[in-house]
Motif scaffolding. Structure first.
Motif, PDB file in Angstrom:
ATOM      1  N   ALA A   1       0.840  -1.204   0.000  1.00 44.90           N
ATOM      2  CA  ALA A   1       0.000   0.000   0.000  1.00 44.90           C
ATOM      3  C   ALA A   1       0.873   1.253   0.000  1.00 44.90           C
ATOM      4  CB  ALA A   1      -0.941  -0.013   1.204  1.00 44.90           C
TER       5      ALA A   1
ATOM      6  N   ARG B   1      -1.518  -1.369  -6.058  1.00 44.48           N
ATOM      7  CA  ARG B   1      -2.669  -0.475  -5.891  1.00 44.48           C
ATOM      8  C   ARG B   1      -3.857  -1.236  -5.293  1.00 44.48           C
ATOM      9  NH1 ARG B   1      -5.530   3.162 -10.645  1.00 44.48           N
ATOM     10  NH2 ARG B   1      -7.054   4.138  -9.263  1.00 44.48           N
TER      11      ARG B   1
ATOM     12  N   GLU C   1      -6.100  -0.101  -2.118  1.00 49.85           N
ATOM     13  CA  GLU C   1      -7.502   0.267  -2.265  1.00 49.85           C
ATOM     14  C   GLU C   1      -8.486  -0.809  -1.827  1.00 49.85           C
ATOM     15  OE1 GLU C   1      -7.745   1.530  -6.349  1.00 49.85           O
ATOM     16  OE2 GLU C   1      -6.824   3.467  -5.872  1.00 49.85           O
ATOM     17  N   LEU C   2      -8.044  -2.063  -1.757  1.00 49.03           N
ATOM     18  CA  LEU C   2      -8.929  -3.165  -1.387  1.00 49.03           C
ATOM     19  C   LEU C   2      -8.270  -4.061  -0.331  1.00 49.03           C
ATOM     20  CD1 LEU C   2     -10.044  -4.091  -5.017  1.00 49.03           C
ATOM     21  CD2 LEU C   2     -11.408  -2.875  -3.302  1.00 49.03           C
TER      22      LEU C   2
ATOM     23  N   ASP D   1      -1.625   1.400   6.089  1.00 48.50           N
ATOM     24  CA  ASP D   1      -2.755   0.876   5.332  1.00 48.50           C
ATOM     25  C   ASP D   1      -2.592  -0.575   4.892  1.00 48.50           C
ATOM     26  OD1 ASP D   1      -4.149   3.255   5.616  1.00 48.50           O
ATOM     27  OD2 ASP D   1      -3.302   4.096   3.787  1.00 48.50           O
TER      28      ASP D   1
END
Length: 175
Positions: free
Chosen positions: A38, A60, A64-65, A135
């Motif tokens: 992340a 990415r 984001e997921l 993250d």
């Protein structure tokens, strides 16, 4: 923003305050990958790193997921002595555990799991992403060395990989 509430059976919550000297330090991660992706994606967005399209999409997606490790957390009840999710970076979140538990830690930076994309980057960037990147939403937790096989069984039962990355020490601070 989202707020989530839940319940934990009395006395079974994994707290930041349970780490003890001699406990092993563990991190969860994807079966094929590690932590820090992340942060690597963030560095691409900031224009500090260039990746080809396929590599960027892989990191990415981790930004984001993210995949919460709820099932592993439940499976670690009665096994782990402390736990925290890694949202502010491994070292930042580890410091919360160390402070609340009144202990220190020795982290083996070379034992930190990472994806092939991150492993292909310069060492300084690898360290930034794995140690200070946020993250990841993985679980950082401690358990006595005698619980190592139980930790591995909990991880296998939930389809998550775990890596032993250090040890909790009596001496305060993180090394």
């Amino acid at each position: 923003g989202i707020t989530v509430f839940g319940e934990v059976p009395p006395g079974q919550a994994l707290l930041r305050s349970g780490a003890r000297a001699g406990d092993a330090l563990w991190i969860s991660h994807p079966m094929q990958g590690g932590i820090g992706d992340a942060r690597l994606a963030l560095e691409v967005f900031r224009g500090q790193v260039a990746l080809d399209a396929a590599a960027f999409e892989a990191v990415r997606a981790r930004m984001e997921l993210p995949t919460p490790r709820n099932a592993l957390g439940v499976a670690l009840r009665g096994i782990a002595s402390s736990a925290i999710d890694v949202s502010d970076g491994l070292l930042g979140d580890l410091r919360h555990v160390l402070k609340r538990s009144g202990v220190g830690a020795a982290v083996q930076a070379d034992a930190l799991p990472m994806s092939a994309v991150l492993a292909a980057q310069p060492l300084a960037l690898q360290r930034l992403c794995t140690l200070a990147g946020g993250d990841d939403y993985e679980l950082l937790f401690t358990a006595t060395p005698a619980q190592a096989s139980a930790v591995q069984a909990a991880a296998a039962a939930t389809g998550v990989a775990v890596s032993r990355i250090g040890i909790i020490t009596a001496e305060p601070g993180c090394r």
